[in-house]
Design an enzyme around this catalytic site. Structure first.
Site, mmCIF file in Angstrom:
data_model
loop_
_atom_site.group_PDB
_atom_site.id
_atom_site.type_symbol
_atom_site.label_atom_id
_atom_site.label_comp_id
_atom_site.label_asym_id
_atom_site.label_seq_id
_atom_site.Cartn_x
_atom_site.Cartn_y
_atom_site.Cartn_z
ATOM 1 N N GLY A 1 0.703 -1.226 -0.021
ATOM 2 C CA GLY A 1 0.097 0.020 -0.030
ATOM 3 C C GLY A 1 0.795 1.301 -0.042
ATOM 4 O O GLY A 1 0.208 2.319 0.188
ATOM 5 N N GLU B 1 5.399 3.123 8.146
ATOM 6 C CA GLU B 1 5.118 1.789 9.150
ATOM 7 C C GLU B 1 6.328 1.097 9.948
ATOM 8 O O GLU B 1 5.980 1.003 10.900
ATOM 9 C CB GLU B 1 4.413 0.669 8.150
HETATM 10 C C1 5RP Z 1 0.902 -1.352 3.340
HETATM 11 C C2 5RP Z 1 1.377 -2.532 3.694
HETATM 12 C C3 5RP Z 1 0.043 -3.613 3.793
HETATM 13 O O1 5RP Z 1 -0.032 -3.958 5.187
HETATM 14 C C4 5RP Z 1 0.032 -4.605 2.953
HETATM 15 O O2 5RP Z 1 0.248 -4.167 1.563
HETATM 16 C C5 5RP Z 1 -1.095 -5.634 3.115
HETATM 17 O O3 5RP Z 1 -2.195 -5.172 2.606
HETATM 18 P P1 5RP Z 1 -3.756 -5.928 2.722
HETATM 19 O O4 5RP Z 1 -3.973 -5.901 4.248
HETATM 20 O O5 5RP Z 1 -4.397 -4.857 2.084
HETATM 21 O O6 5RP Z 1 -3.515 -7.292 2.193
HETATM 22 O O7 5RP Z 1 2.366 -2.848 3.957
HETATM 23 O O8 5RP Z 1 2.171 -0.452 3.158
#
Ligand code: 5RP
Length: 290
Positions: free
Chosen positions: A103, A109
Site C-alpha cells: 500500500g 510503518e
Molecule cells: C501497506 C502494507 C500492507 O500492510 C500490506 O500491503 C497488506 O495489505 P492488505 O492488508 O491490503 O493485504 O504494508 O504499506
C-alpha cells in the site's frame, strides 16, 4: 467449516488482534485493507467508552478511517512509544520476516513499528510463504530525483526494480504520502540474509526505506482457509530493548565486535631462593631521590 475467502480471513485475523487493545492506551496502526478492518473493529469495540484508545496511523487513509471510527487521532509530537502496533503484510516467512509496502506506507510503518514494544501482524492465509520474495515484490521508497540512480544501484544488488505506476490510469509514477516514488523489486530466488539485504538497500543514497521487516514482528495472526485464526511467533524472540538511542547504538556496536577473548593467563616464574642481582633501575634502600 467451508472455505473462507481471503477477505473473510483478514477480518477474523483483525478481530483477534483488536482484542489485544486496552482502554486508554495509545497504539499505532499501519495501512492496507486488513488494517482498515481492524480500525473499524476498534471503533465498534470502544463505541461509547470514555477511555477510547488513541491512535497514530501510518497513512492518510488510515488517519481518515481512525477519525471516522470515532477514535482520537494523534500525531508523533504527542507520543514517544507505543505498547502495541497493528499492521498487515504482503508476505510472512516462517521466521516472521515480512515484506510490506504493497500500500506504499512502508517508511511510516517501519518507523511506528520501531517505536512499538509489540508489533502484531494480521494476515490471511494467502500471505504465508516458504521464502521471502516468493510472490511479492519488495517495495523501496525513493526520493523521485534519485530514482534512476537508485534503480542502477538496486540492479547491482541483483534486484530487478520497476517504477510503481499510479493507479489513476495515466502512466505517471505512484507517489506516497511522503511525495516519494516506489521501486518494486523482484528478489533473487534465494535471499540468504534478509537483514544484510535490507542494510545494503538502506546504504544507497536517495532511499528512504524498504519493505523488508526483519525480526520486527512479535506475533502474527493468520486467518486460515477453514475460518480459524492461528498465531505465529518468531523462532526465538529476542527481547525488544527500549533504551535511549545512544545506549542502544553502543550496545549494538559492542555486540558487532563479538565476544571478548579472555586475557591469556600470565604464569609467574617461581621465586628463586638465590640472591638476584639488583636491578640497575632500583634505588638502593633508604636513599630517596629529591
Ligand atoms: C501497506 C502494507 C500492507 O500492510 C500490506 O500491503 C497488506 O495489505 P492488505 O492488508 O491490503 O493485504 O504494508 O504499506
Amino acid at each position: 467449516m467451508g472455505s473462507v475467502t481471503s477477505e473473510g480471513a483478514k477480518e477474523r485475523a483483525a478481530l483477534a488482534a483488536v482484542a489485544l487493545v486496552e482502554e486508554g492506551t495509545t497504539i499505532a496502526v499501519g495501512s492496507g485493507s486488513t488494517v482498515d478492518k481492524a480500525i473499524r473493529a476498534l471503533g465498534r469495540r470502544f463505541e461509547g467508552s470514555l477511555r477510547k484508545p488513541a491512535v497514530v496511523a501510518a497513512s492518510r487513509r488510515s488517519e481518515m478511517l481512525v477519525t471516522e471510527a470515532g477514535l482520537p487521532l494523534l500525531m508523533l509530537d504527542k507520543v514517544t512509544s507505543f505498547p502495541l502496533m497493528l499492521d498487515g503484510a504482503d508476505e510472512v516467512a516462517p521466521d516472521l520476516t515480512l515484506i510490506k509496502g504493497g500500500g506504499g506506507a512502508l517508511t511510516r510503518e517501519k518507523l511506528l513499528a520501531t517505536m512499538s514494544q509489540s508489533l502484531v501482524i494480521m494476515v490471511d492465509y494467502t500471505k504465508l510463504v516458504q521464502r521471502i520474495g516468493e510472490h511479492a515484490l519488495l517495495p523501496v521508497e525513493v526520493v523521485p530525483f534519485a530514482a534512476p540512480y537508485v534503480g542502477r544501484k538496486l540492479r547491482e544488488l541483483n534486484l530487478e526494480p520497476t517504477v510503481r505506476i499510479s493507479p489513476g490510469g495515466a502512466i505517471v509514477p505512484y507517489l506516497t504520502d511522503n511525495h516519494c516514488e516506489i521501486l518494486d523489486c523482484r528478489l533473487p530466488s534465494r535471499v540468504f540474509d534478509p537483514q544484510e539485504l535490507e542494510a545494503n538497500i538502506l546504504k544507497i543514497r536517495g532511499v528512504l526505506d524498504c519493505g523488508l521487516f526483519v525480526r520486527m514482528a512479535n506475533r502474527v495472526f493468520v486467518g486460515t482457509r477453514d475460518g480459524r485464526v492461528e498465531e505465529m511467533h518468531p523462532p526465538t524472540s529476542p527481547p525488544r530493548l527500549h533504551l535511549p538511542e545512544e545506549l542502544r547504538e553502543a550496545l549494538l556496536r559492542k555486540m558487532a565486535r563479538g565476544p571478548v577473548t579472555p586475557p591469556v593467563p600470565v604464569r609467574r616464574r617461581p621465586k628463586s631462593r638465590k640472591a638476584t642481582r639488583p636491578s640497575p633501575h632500583r634505588r638502593p634502600k633508604g636513599k630517596r631521590s629529591r
